[in-house]
Design a protein around this motif. Structure first.
Motif, mmCIF file in Angstrom:
data_model
loop_
_atom_site.group_PDB
_atom_site.id
_atom_site.type_symbol
_atom_site.label_atom_id
_atom_site.label_comp_id
_atom_site.label_asym_id
_atom_site.label_seq_id
_atom_site.Cartn_x
_atom_site.Cartn_y
_atom_site.Cartn_z
ATOM 1 N N PHE A 11 -1.474 35.844 -41.577
ATOM 2 C CA PHE A 11 -1.246 36.918 -40.617
ATOM 3 C C PHE A 11 -2.524 37.286 -39.881
ATOM 4 O O PHE A 11 -2.516 37.428 -38.646
ATOM 5 C CB PHE A 11 -0.684 38.153 -41.303
ATOM 6 C CG PHE A 11 -0.629 39.353 -40.382
ATOM 7 C CD1 PHE A 11 0.249 39.373 -39.318
ATOM 8 C CD2 PHE A 11 -1.507 40.413 -40.541
ATOM 9 C CE1 PHE A 11 0.276 40.449 -38.425
ATOM 10 C CE2 PHE A 11 -1.484 41.497 -39.678
ATOM 11 C CZ PHE A 11 -0.592 41.512 -38.614
ATOM 12 N N LEU A 12 -3.629 37.462 -40.584
ATOM 13 C CA LEU A 12 -4.861 37.884 -39.931
ATOM 14 C C LEU A 12 -5.393 36.805 -38.994
ATOM 15 O O LEU A 12 -5.968 37.115 -37.944
ATOM 16 C CB LEU A 12 -5.901 38.273 -40.976
ATOM 17 C CG LEU A 12 -5.519 39.487 -41.830
ATOM 18 C CD1 LEU A 12 -6.541 39.709 -42.933
ATOM 19 C CD2 LEU A 12 -5.376 40.739 -40.970
ATOM 20 N N THR A 13 -5.173 35.559 -39.344
ATOM 21 C CA THR A 13 -5.566 34.467 -38.451
ATOM 22 C C THR A 13 -4.727 34.488 -37.180
ATOM 23 O O THR A 13 -5.240 34.312 -36.062
ATOM 24 C CB THR A 13 -5.413 33.117 -39.167
ATOM 25 O OG1 THR A 13 -6.251 33.090 -40.328
ATOM 26 C CG2 THR A 13 -5.784 31.963 -38.249
ATOM 27 N N ALA A 14 -3.422 34.738 -37.330
ATOM 28 C CA ALA A 14 -2.543 34.834 -36.169
ATOM 29 C C ALA A 14 -2.912 36.037 -35.311
ATOM 30 O O ALA A 14 -2.837 35.984 -34.075
ATOM 31 C CB ALA A 14 -1.090 34.924 -36.617
ATOM 32 N N ALA A 15 -3.310 37.126 -35.953
ATOM 33 C CA ALA A 15 -3.720 38.314 -35.192
ATOM 34 C C ALA A 15 -4.943 38.007 -34.342
ATOM 35 O O ALA A 15 -5.002 38.364 -33.159
ATOM 36 C CB ALA A 15 -3.994 39.476 -36.146
ATOM 37 N N ALA A 16 -5.929 37.335 -34.924
ATOM 38 C CA ALA A 16 -7.115 36.961 -34.147
ATOM 39 C C ALA A 16 -6.737 36.064 -32.977
ATOM 40 O O ALA A 16 -7.289 36.185 -31.878
ATOM 41 C CB ALA A 16 -8.129 36.271 -35.058
ATOM 42 N N ALA A 17 -5.776 35.175 -33.195
ATOM 43 C CA ALA A 17 -5.336 34.275 -32.127
ATOM 44 C C ALA A 17 -4.597 35.005 -31.020
ATOM 45 O O ALA A 17 -4.444 34.480 -29.913
ATOM 46 C CB ALA A 17 -4.441 33.177 -32.707
ATOM 47 N N ALA A 18 -4.142 36.228 -31.288
ATOM 48 C CA ALA A 18 -3.475 37.044 -30.268
ATOM 49 C C ALA A 18 -4.462 37.955 -29.531
ATOM 50 O O ALA A 18 -4.045 38.752 -28.695
ATOM 51 C CB ALA A 18 -2.383 37.894 -30.921
ATOM 52 N N GLY A 19 -5.747 37.843 -29.837
ATOM 53 C CA GLY A 19 -6.740 38.689 -29.184
ATOM 54 C C GLY A 19 -6.966 40.008 -29.897
ATOM 55 O O GLY A 19 -7.541 40.936 -29.333
ATOM 56 N N ILE A 20 -6.526 40.107 -31.151
ATOM 57 C CA ILE A 20 -6.682 41.334 -31.939
ATOM 58 C C ILE A 20 -7.994 41.269 -32.709
ATOM 59 O O ILE A 20 -8.282 40.279 -33.388
ATOM 60 C CB ILE A 20 -5.501 41.504 -32.916
ATOM 61 C CG1 ILE A 20 -4.197 41.714 -32.130
ATOM 62 C CG2 ILE A 20 -5.733 42.656 -33.887
ATOM 63 C CD1 ILE A 20 -2.941 41.635 -32.985
ATOM 64 N N VAL A 21 -8.788 42.338 -32.624
ATOM 65 C CA VAL A 21 -10.080 42.382 -33.310
ATOM 66 C C VAL A 21 -10.045 43.255 -34.559
ATOM 67 O O VAL A 21 -10.964 43.192 -35.385
ATOM 68 C CB VAL A 21 -11.195 42.880 -32.367
ATOM 69 C CG1 VAL A 21 -11.385 41.906 -31.206
ATOM 70 C CG2 VAL A 21 -10.915 44.290 -31.846
ATOM 71 N N GLU A 22 -8.984 44.075 -34.698
ATOM 72 C CA GLU A 22 -8.893 44.954 -35.862
ATOM 73 C C GLU A 22 -7.443 45.312 -36.115
ATOM 74 O O GLU A 22 -6.655 45.471 -35.175
ATOM 75 C CB GLU A 22 -9.700 46.233 -35.627
ATOM 76 C CG GLU A 22 -9.634 47.241 -36.772
ATOM 77 C CD GLU A 22 -10.576 48.409 -36.542
ATOM 78 O OE1 GLU A 22 -11.798 48.220 -36.730
ATOM 79 O OE2 GLU A 22 -10.103 49.487 -36.143
ATOM 80 N N VAL A 23 -7.088 45.446 -37.401
ATOM 81 C CA VAL A 23 -5.763 45.932 -37.774
ATOM 82 C C VAL A 23 -5.920 47.109 -38.726
ATOM 83 O O VAL A 23 -6.891 47.202 -39.467
ATOM 84 C CB VAL A 23 -4.904 44.835 -38.440
ATOM 85 C CG1 VAL A 23 -4.638 43.702 -37.470
ATOM 86 C CG2 VAL A 23 -5.545 44.323 -39.732
ATOM 87 N N HIS A 24 -4.960 48.017 -38.677
ATOM 88 C CA HIS A 24 -4.896 49.137 -39.594
ATOM 89 C C HIS A 24 -3.775 48.860 -40.585
ATOM 90 O O HIS A 24 -2.597 48.911 -40.235
ATOM 91 C CB HIS A 24 -4.651 50.439 -38.834
ATOM 92 C CG HIS A 24 -5.762 50.787 -37.892
ATOM 93 N ND1 HIS A 24 -5.707 51.864 -37.042
ATOM 94 C CD2 HIS A 24 -6.973 50.189 -37.661
ATOM 95 C CE1 HIS A 24 -6.819 51.925 -36.337
ATOM 96 N NE2 HIS A 24 -7.595 50.907 -36.689
#
Length: 543
Positions: free
Chosen positions: A193-206
């Motif tokens: 999930f965190l790898t996919a988030a980075a691939a979507a341009g996301i730099v941080e998740v809560h």
């Protein structure tokens, strides 16, 4: 010191809307400008040729459940099931790939989209999975389908064979299923999930973790990972003692006692607390999990301790209860109570049925509304799930993004993954093109809420954080060049202008059907979190 110059692109910055280049020195933006002035950036150690790509602040997803979202990515995702029979075929196929006795975990079924308009029965699940323990969460993650084998591990629960468990029963079966996850599978899911988030341009998740022991263990494993993006832990634990609040943060590594600290449930599962019954079930008004006194105690204790508080609230009864508790907490805090409470930046997650009085309470107390635009995209409109559950008249005012913003309530956007996918450009688009006229945001406001808004929701007031400005951390996303336009001045109309005199930073065209940007690279504090090859292939060292 090491400086990288990014040039030949288009930069989303209020500092210079015509900027085509920027420099990053030791993880901090050190210069912004045009091609004619790149020598002012100094002598860089590396140069990245952007070839027209857009450089923008990286997204923050303000509400996620990483393990669950990752399990949906690497395993059984039922969101595409179109009928009950289709759902059962998908479940059986996934079960056949699991060794006998192994856990089947799935997510995303939504019976309101099926012609049968009902979930599978226990017997149908058992026929599909055999003796494998099975947990299949509904799309809102407030109820689930379970197999007899999984239910047998909870003999004290009287689970109905044909009605998915909700409330405490659902929580119990969910914890039982999570206990059957191997550490390797949990790590695989979280990393995916965190790898996919980075691939979507996301730099941080809560990360919105439950406050019980399984939830704390899940959060601990997540925070221990070496991952490319920032993860902030929000723990759903109610307190009445300031000392307990600070102790919980030390014990768990969480940054706040907020997130999914649930006042109520969800509309789809008919567990969101309403002031009048559901239209499609006159016997149901949902469930309140926390009383007004418990809400007030939590806000007071967190404010005294200097800990960020917050709640999950969806139904009108639940959301209004949070508004009342905010005002009661101010009174209890005494002189300067408003300042004390606003200083810890209270949060409300979802706030789907917020009325004017609740919105005014949020604005008066500096409460940030963490909202999910894809909820409206998925379930809004006169024919959507909200309307079926509540009636069209009650459903139309839901997710009132414009009313919140107009009242001065700061917004942060998120996905609630796996409830909806962590696709930030889709969320921005959905926030603009709300089903209800007048409830959406301007493109600029929606983009800001999904970037700088997430940092503000975390209580950050650092200079320029979440923007592209000199001195700001280099939390950046680089997107493939597309049709870039400037939004019109009218914040209530989703029109677009290419007027070169506009000083509004560039944004992609968010008109439905226009196509959304694709991510080329993501940087967190100047470090590469995701790269399609742009940085590796186009970066040259400067000797």
């Amino acid at each position: 010191m090491t400086t990288t110059l990014f040039r030949g692109g288009r930069v989303h910055t209020a500092a210079d809307p015509e900027a085509t280049a920027l420099a990053v020195t030791d993880g901090v933006i050190s210069w912004i400008g045009g091609e004619h002035a790149v020598e002012m950036a100094g002598r860089p150690d590396h140069v990245v040729q952007l070839d027209g790509a857009l450089v923008a602040p990286g997204f923050v997803d303000a509400h996620v459940h990483s393990t669950d979202a990752g399990l949906a990515l690497i395993g059984l995702d039922l969101s595409a099931a179109t009928t009950l029979a289709d759902c059962l075929v998908r479940i059986a196929s996934a079960a056949n790939a699991v060794e006998p006795g192994g856990l089947v975990w799935g997510h995303g079924w939504d019976e309101t989209r099926w012609p049968e308009n009902r979930p599978p029965t226990r017997a149908e699940i058992d026929a599909a999975v055999g003796d494998r323990p099975t947990y299949l969460s509904r799309v809102d993650v407030h109820s689930a389908l379970v197999s007899t084998t999984l239910a047998a591990g909870l003999p004290d629960l009287a689970l109905h064979p044909d009605i998915p468990p909700t409330r405490g029963a659902h929580h119990a079966v969910r914890n039982r299923a999570k206990a059957l996850l191997t550490p390797e599978r949990r790590t695989q899911a979280q990393t995916a999930f965190l790898t996919a988030a980075a691939a979507a341009g996301i730099v941080e998740v809560h990360e919105c973790a439950s406050g019980d022991e399984p939830g704390r263990a899940d959060l601990a494993s997540l925070l221990a990972l070496d991952v490319p993006i920032s993860v902030l832990g929000y723990l759903a634990s109610a307190v009445a003692d300031p000392a307990e609040a600070t102790a919980l943060l030390r014990l768990t590594g969480a940054v706040a006692l907020a997130g999914d600290l649930s006042v109520d449930g969800a509309i789809g599962s008919r567990t969101a607390a309403l002031t009048s019954p559901y239209a499609d079930d006159p016997q149901a008004c949902g469930t309140r999990y926390l009383s007004d006194d418990e809400l007030t105690d939590h806000l007071w204790a967190c404010a005294v301790a200097g800990v960020q508080p917050g709640f999950h609230a969806i139904g009108d009864d639940g959301v209004s209860a949070v508004g009342r508790a905010l005002r009661r907490a101010i009174d209890r805090l005494g002189p300067n109570g408003t300042v004390k409470l606003a200083g810890v930046v209270p949060r409300i997650e979802h706030a789907e049925m917020a009325d004017a009085e609740a919105i005014a309470a949020f604005a008066a107390t500096g409460t940030v509304a963490s909202v999910q635009p894809m909820f409206d995209a998925e379930w809004g409109g006169d024919q959507g799930m909200y309307a079926r559950r509540l009636g069209a008249d009650r459903a139309r005012p839901m997710n009132p993004f414009a009313a919140l913003a107009s009242a001065g309530v700061a917004l942060a956007l998120g996905s609630d993954a796996p409830v909806t996918a962590a696709r930030p450009w889709q969320a921005v688009q959905a926030a603009v093109h709300h089903h209800t006229a007048g409830s959406g945001l301007s493109p600029r406001a929606a983009f800001t809420a999904h970037t700088r808004g997430g940092h503000r929701a975390a209580g950050r007031t650092d200079r320029g954080v979440g923007t592209i400005a000199v001195g700001a951390p280099a939390h950046l996303a680089i997107f493939a060049a597309g049709e870039l336009v400037r939004p019109a001045a009218n914040p209530r109309v989703a029109r677009w202008s290419t007027d070169p005199r506009s000083r509004v930073p560039l944004l992609p065209d968010l008109t439905p059907g226009a196509g959304l940007p694709t991510t080329l690279a993501t940087l967190v504090g100047g470090r590469v979190a995701f790269d399609t090859g742009l940085l590796a292939d186009l970066t040259e060292s400067v000797g």
